[in-house]
Every structure is written in C-alpha cells, then in structure tokens.
Design a protein around this motif. Structure first.
Motif, PDB file in Angstrom:
ATOM      1  N   SER A  89       0.828  -1.204   0.000  1.00 30.94           N
ATOM      2  CA  SER A  89       0.000   0.000   0.000  1.00 30.94           C
ATOM      3  C   SER A  89       0.863   1.255   0.000  1.00 30.94           C
ATOM      4  O   SER A  89       1.989   1.266   0.521  1.00 30.94           O
ATOM      5  CB  SER A  89      -0.903   0.007   1.242  1.00 30.94           C
ATOM      6  N   ARG A  90       0.331   2.328  -0.584  1.00 32.48           N
ATOM      7  CA  ARG A  90       1.042   3.604  -0.613  1.00 32.48           C
ATOM      8  C   ARG A  90       1.055   4.226   0.774  1.00 32.48           C
ATOM      9  O   ARG A  90       0.086   4.100   1.518  1.00 32.48           O
ATOM     10  CB  ARG A  90       0.343   4.554  -1.595  1.00 32.48           C
ATOM     11  N   PRO A  91       2.153   4.914   1.140  1.00 27.37           N
ATOM     12  CA  PRO A  91       2.191   5.576   2.454  1.00 27.37           C
ATOM     13  C   PRO A  91       1.146   6.681   2.524  1.00 27.37           C
ATOM     14  O   PRO A  91       0.848   7.351   1.524  1.00 27.37           O
ATOM     15  CB  PRO A  91       3.609   6.144   2.528  1.00 27.37           C
ATOM     16  N   GLN A  92       0.580   6.866   3.697  1.00 29.18           N
ATOM     17  CA  GLN A  92      -0.457   7.876   3.896  1.00 29.18           C
ATOM     18  C   GLN A  92       0.138   9.272   3.811  1.00 29.18           C
ATOM     19  O   GLN A  92       1.152   9.562   4.432  1.00 29.18           O
ATOM     20  CB  GLN A  92      -1.123   7.667   5.256  1.00 29.18           C
ATOM     21  N   ARG A  93      -0.493  10.148   3.040  1.00 27.18           N
ATOM     22  CA  ARG A  93      -0.002  11.513   2.882  1.00 27.18           C
ATOM     23  C   ARG A  93      -0.327  12.328   4.133  1.00 27.18           C
ATOM     24  O   ARG A  93      -1.439  12.269   4.662  1.00 27.18           O
ATOM     25  CB  ARG A  93      -0.646  12.161   1.659  1.00 27.18           C
ATOM     26  N   CYS A  94       0.652  13.072   4.610  1.00 32.78           N
ATOM     27  CA  CYS A  94       0.454  13.900   5.802  1.00 32.78           C
ATOM     28  C   CYS A  94      -0.544  15.012   5.499  1.00 32.78           C
ATOM     29  O   CYS A  94      -0.422  15.713   4.486  1.00 32.78           O
ATOM     30  CB  CYS A  94       1.793  14.484   6.245  1.00 32.78           C
ATOM     31  N   ARG A  95      -1.531  15.172   6.372  1.00 31.82           N
ATOM     32  CA  ARG A  95      -2.605  16.128   6.123  1.00 31.82           C
ATOM     33  C   ARG A  95      -2.259  17.508   6.703  1.00 31.82           C
ATOM     34  O   ARG A  95      -1.816  17.623   7.844  1.00 31.82           O
ATOM     35  CB  ARG A  95      -3.912  15.631   6.758  1.00 31.82           C
ATOM     36  N   ARG A  96      -2.455  18.550   5.923  1.00 28.09           N
ATOM     37  CA  ARG A  96      -2.150  19.908   6.369  1.00 28.09           C
ATOM     38  C   ARG A  96      -3.371  20.495   7.076  1.00 28.09           C
ATOM     39  O   ARG A  96      -4.471  20.523   6.520  1.00 28.09           O
ATOM     40  CB  ARG A  96      -1.764  20.785   5.179  1.00 28.09           C
ATOM     41  N   VAL A  97      -3.190  20.974   8.295  1.00 26.58           N
ATOM     42  CA  VAL A  97      -4.285  21.603   9.040  1.00 26.58           C
ATOM     43  C   VAL A  97      -3.877  23.032   9.393  1.00 26.58           C
ATOM     44  O   VAL A  97      -2.696  23.336   9.576  1.00 26.58           O
ATOM     45  CB  VAL A  97      -4.653  20.814  10.317  1.00 26.58           C
ATOM     46  N   CYS A  98      -4.874  23.885   9.497  1.00 23.70           N
ATOM     47  CA  CYS A  98      -4.611  25.300   9.750  1.00 23.70           C
ATOM     48  C   CYS A  98      -4.076  25.509  11.163  1.00 23.70           C
ATOM     49  O   CYS A  98      -3.128  26.269  11.373  1.00 23.70           O
ATOM     50  CB  CYS A  98      -5.897  26.101   9.549  1.00 23.70           C
ATOM     51  N   ALA A  99      -4.690  24.858  12.141  1.00 25.28           N
ATOM     52  CA  ALA A  99      -4.269  24.995  13.538  1.00 25.28           C
ATOM     53  C   ALA A  99      -4.894  23.864  14.335  1.00 25.28           C
ATOM     54  O   ALA A  99      -5.898  23.273  13.931  1.00 25.28           O
ATOM     55  CB  ALA A  99      -4.698  26.345  14.114  1.00 25.28           C
TER      56      ALA A  99
ATOM     57  N   LYS B  47      -7.876  20.522  -1.422  1.00 31.22           N
ATOM     58  CA  LYS B  47      -6.831  21.458  -1.850  1.00 31.22           C
ATOM     59  C   LYS B  47      -6.164  22.107  -0.642  1.00 31.22           C
ATOM     60  O   LYS B  47      -4.935  22.220  -0.579  1.00 31.22           O
ATOM     61  CB  LYS B  47      -7.443  22.520  -2.758  1.00 31.22           C
ATOM     62  N   GLN B  48      -6.973  22.519   0.326  1.00 34.26           N
ATOM     63  CA  GLN B  48      -6.421  23.193   1.498  1.00 34.26           C
ATOM     64  C   GLN B  48      -5.595  22.250   2.370  1.00 34.26           C
ATOM     65  O   GLN B  48      -4.584  22.643   2.938  1.00 34.26           O
ATOM     66  CB  GLN B  48      -7.539  23.819   2.335  1.00 34.26           C
ATOM     67  N   MET B  49      -6.024  20.986   2.455  1.00 32.42           N
ATOM     68  CA  MET B  49      -5.323  20.027   3.311  1.00 32.42           C
ATOM     69  C   MET B  49      -4.224  19.267   2.577  1.00 32.42           C
ATOM     70  O   MET B  49      -3.527  18.447   3.173  1.00 32.42           O
ATOM     71  CB  MET B  49      -6.329  19.049   3.921  1.00 32.42           C
TER      72      MET B  49
ATOM     73  N   SER C 101      -7.340  14.259  19.305  1.00 34.08           N
ATOM     74  CA  SER C 101      -5.887  14.147  19.448  1.00 34.08           C
ATOM     75  C   SER C 101      -5.329  13.228  18.372  1.00 34.08           C
ATOM     76  O   SER C 101      -6.052  12.428  17.774  1.00 34.08           O
ATOM     77  CB  SER C 101      -5.517  13.596  20.834  1.00 34.08           C
ATOM     78  N   GLY C 102      -4.024  13.352  18.136  1.00 34.61           N
ATOM     79  CA  GLY C 102      -3.333  12.453  17.217  1.00 34.61           C
ATOM     80  C   GLY C 102      -3.685  12.687  15.761  1.00 34.61           C
ATOM     81  O   GLY C 102      -4.275  13.699  15.380  1.00 34.61           O
ATOM     82  N   GLY C 103      -3.313  11.739  14.952  1.00 32.52           N
ATOM     83  CA  GLY C 103      -3.551  11.830  13.520  1.00 32.52           C
ATOM     84  C   GLY C 103      -2.259  12.134  12.771  1.00 32.52           C
ATOM     85  O   GLY C 103      -1.258  12.567  13.344  1.00 32.52           O
ATOM     86  N   ASN C 104      -2.304  11.920  11.478  1.00 27.74           N
ATOM     87  CA  ASN C 104      -1.149  12.170  10.617  1.00 27.74           C
ATOM     88  C   ASN C 104      -1.323  13.558  10.003  1.00 27.74           C
ATOM     89  O   ASN C 104      -1.953  13.724   8.969  1.00 27.74           O
ATOM     90  CB  ASN C 104      -1.073  11.094   9.531  1.00 27.74           C
ATOM     91  N   TYR C 105      -0.768  14.564  10.662  1.00 32.30           N
ATOM     92  CA  TYR C 105      -1.000  15.928  10.200  1.00 32.30           C
ATOM     93  C   TYR C 105       0.223  16.803  10.436  1.00 32.30           C
ATOM     94  O   TYR C 105       1.114  16.478  11.204  1.00 32.30           O
ATOM     95  CB  TYR C 105      -2.209  16.536  10.904  1.00 32.30           C
ATOM     96  N   ARG C 106       0.214  17.933   9.761  1.00 35.16           N
ATOM     97  CA  ARG C 106       1.225  18.958   9.984  1.00 35.16           C
ATOM     98  C   ARG C 106       0.521  20.312  10.033  1.00 35.16           C
ATOM     99  O   ARG C 106      -0.509  20.503   9.378  1.00 35.16           O
ATOM    100  CB  ARG C 106       2.274  18.948   8.877  1.00 35.16           C
ATOM    101  N   ILE C 107       1.062  21.236  10.792  1.00 35.46           N
ATOM    102  CA  ILE C 107       0.464  22.561  10.900  1.00 35.46           C
ATOM    103  C   ILE C 107       0.902  23.418   9.718  1.00 35.46           C
ATOM    104  O   ILE C 107       2.093  23.494   9.397  1.00 35.46           O
ATOM    105  CB  ILE C 107       0.873  23.249  12.218  1.00 35.46           C
TER     106      ILE C 107
END
Length: 245
Positions: free
Chosen positions: A2-12, A55-57, A88-94
C-alpha cells in the motif's frame, strides 16, 4: 504494497480537545483525530466543498470523503450514546502559511507573526490622556481562555479614537505571569473571554479594568467598549475541566 499515507495539512490545532455529555457517566472515550476535526471544520463549519477541502489540506478529494465519513460516524456515536470525545493524534502537519495551495486567503499566521512584538519591545511610555486596551486575541477574535492567551491586541485610545494597534506575544507565559505582562504594558482595560477569579483580583489590584465573558470579533469588542456598549458577559470564569454539552 500500500502507498504511504499523505500527511494532512491543518490550519491549527483545535482550541477545545475534550468533551463529555452532561449526565451520561460513560467512561468510554471516542478519539477524533486532528485531521478528522479539520475536515469537519472546513466542510461543516466553513462550508467548503470536498474538493476545496482537499486542496487546502493537500490531500485527494477521495481521502477527504473517507475522513469526513469516519469523523461524522464518530460524532454521531458521541451524540447518541453519550460517550466522551477527545481530539488528538492523527497524521497531520500545521500549515506555516507559505504554501501556494492552502486557503488562498491572507494567512492569519503570516500576517500576525510578522506583526508580533514581545512585551519588552513595546514602548512602555504612554502619552498623557491615552488609554491602553488589551484584548486576549487569536485570529481576529477574542480568545476564550485568558490563562492560555498567546497574544494580546493592544490598542491605544485617545479622544474616543484608536490611534494605534499592536500585537504582543506572551511568549508562552504561564497563567500566573499574564497579569504581570499587562501591568508592564500599562494596560488600563482587559477584554477577554473566560478568566479565573484569582487573575481578576490580581488585575483589579493594579487598577486594570476587566471586561470578561466576551466573544466574537476583537476589533468590534474594542469599538463597542469605546462607545460604552460593552459589558461583562454572564459566563466569565475560566475552567480547565472537561467541557460539557
């Protein structure tokens, strides 16, 4: 493979992270990831389409749909069964505000970080006849918890008009040192959301007027105060306890 999960971009990260159904007594906790929270915020609160949210994430529209369905199921479970809810948690970046494909708006983070000054850098001298009003501030709004305030909007007022505005960074100061920062800034009035009784007493002992229980647009709150239309709200006490609904 499986493809690695893409890190999700969050505003804050969310302001509130723990919830409990009042009167439930359930010990079971549902965990909503930060990226699931962000999808709900963008789609249900900001009313964006799944494509705009993707698009935003910085993820695919299909991924947004999958996250959205999972998050909605968790919220429904929380509401129907009265479980506790924690974000809490998740695969994300600010988001750092530099990406060309984010919210396509004037990024509050870039704008505010460029404008931020430390309390030490703000000119302490205050001309005679001027008043200084500080607002617990975040993203243009009155921040709801004084004890966790990361910045203040400091307005100087003369003859009923705002003559200057400054964003002041609290530098991650602890709850007990925030009154000291306001004293150092020679603040006359504080406008905030929730605030504890000890902090109120500390500020009032230094002749700092406290207008608490305020929410909404920070600049409007200052304007209403100048025009004599702003009064402390009914809910003004800060609490670190779990939020109940």
């Amino acid at each position: 493979m499986s493809r690695p999960q893409r890190c999700r971009r969050v505003c804050a990260e969310p302001r509130f992270s723990k919830f409990a159904a009042h009167g439930s007594g359930s010990s079971e906790t549902i965990c909503l990831s930060t990226d699931e929270y962000e999808v709900l915020r963008l789609v249900d609160y900001e009313r964006k389409t799944h494509e705009e949210c993707a698009k935003q994430m910085d993820i695919s529209r299909t991924t947004v749909t999958e996250i959205y369905d999972s998050a909605r199921q968790k919220i429904a479970n929380f509401l129907v069964n009265g479980y506790k809810l924690e974000i809490s948690g998740g695969n994300y970046r600010i988001c750092d505000g530099t990406a060309s494909r984010c919210c396509e708006q004037h990024c509050y983070r870039n704008n505010e970080m460029a404008a931020l000054r430390s309390a030490e850098a703000v000119k302490i001298e205050k001309p005679q006849g001027r008043r200084r009003i500080a607002v617990a501030y975040e993203r243009g709004m009155v921040f709801p918890h004084f004890g966790h305030t990361e910045r203040f909007r400091v307005c100087e007022v003369e003859d009923g008009k705002i003559v200057s505005k400054t964003l002041v960074d609290t530098s991650g100061s602890a709850h007990g040192t925030l009154p000291d920062i306001l004293r150092k800034l020679k603040i006359d009035t504080l406008i905030c959301g929730g605030i504890g009784a000890v902090a109120v007493k500390s500020l009032q002992s230094s002749a700092i007027q406290v207008i608490s229980g305020i929410s909404g647009d920070a600049d409007k709150a200052v304007a209403d105060f100048i025009n004599g239309k702003l009064k402390s709200g009914a809910v003004s006490v800060c609490s670190n306890s779990v939020l109940k609904i």
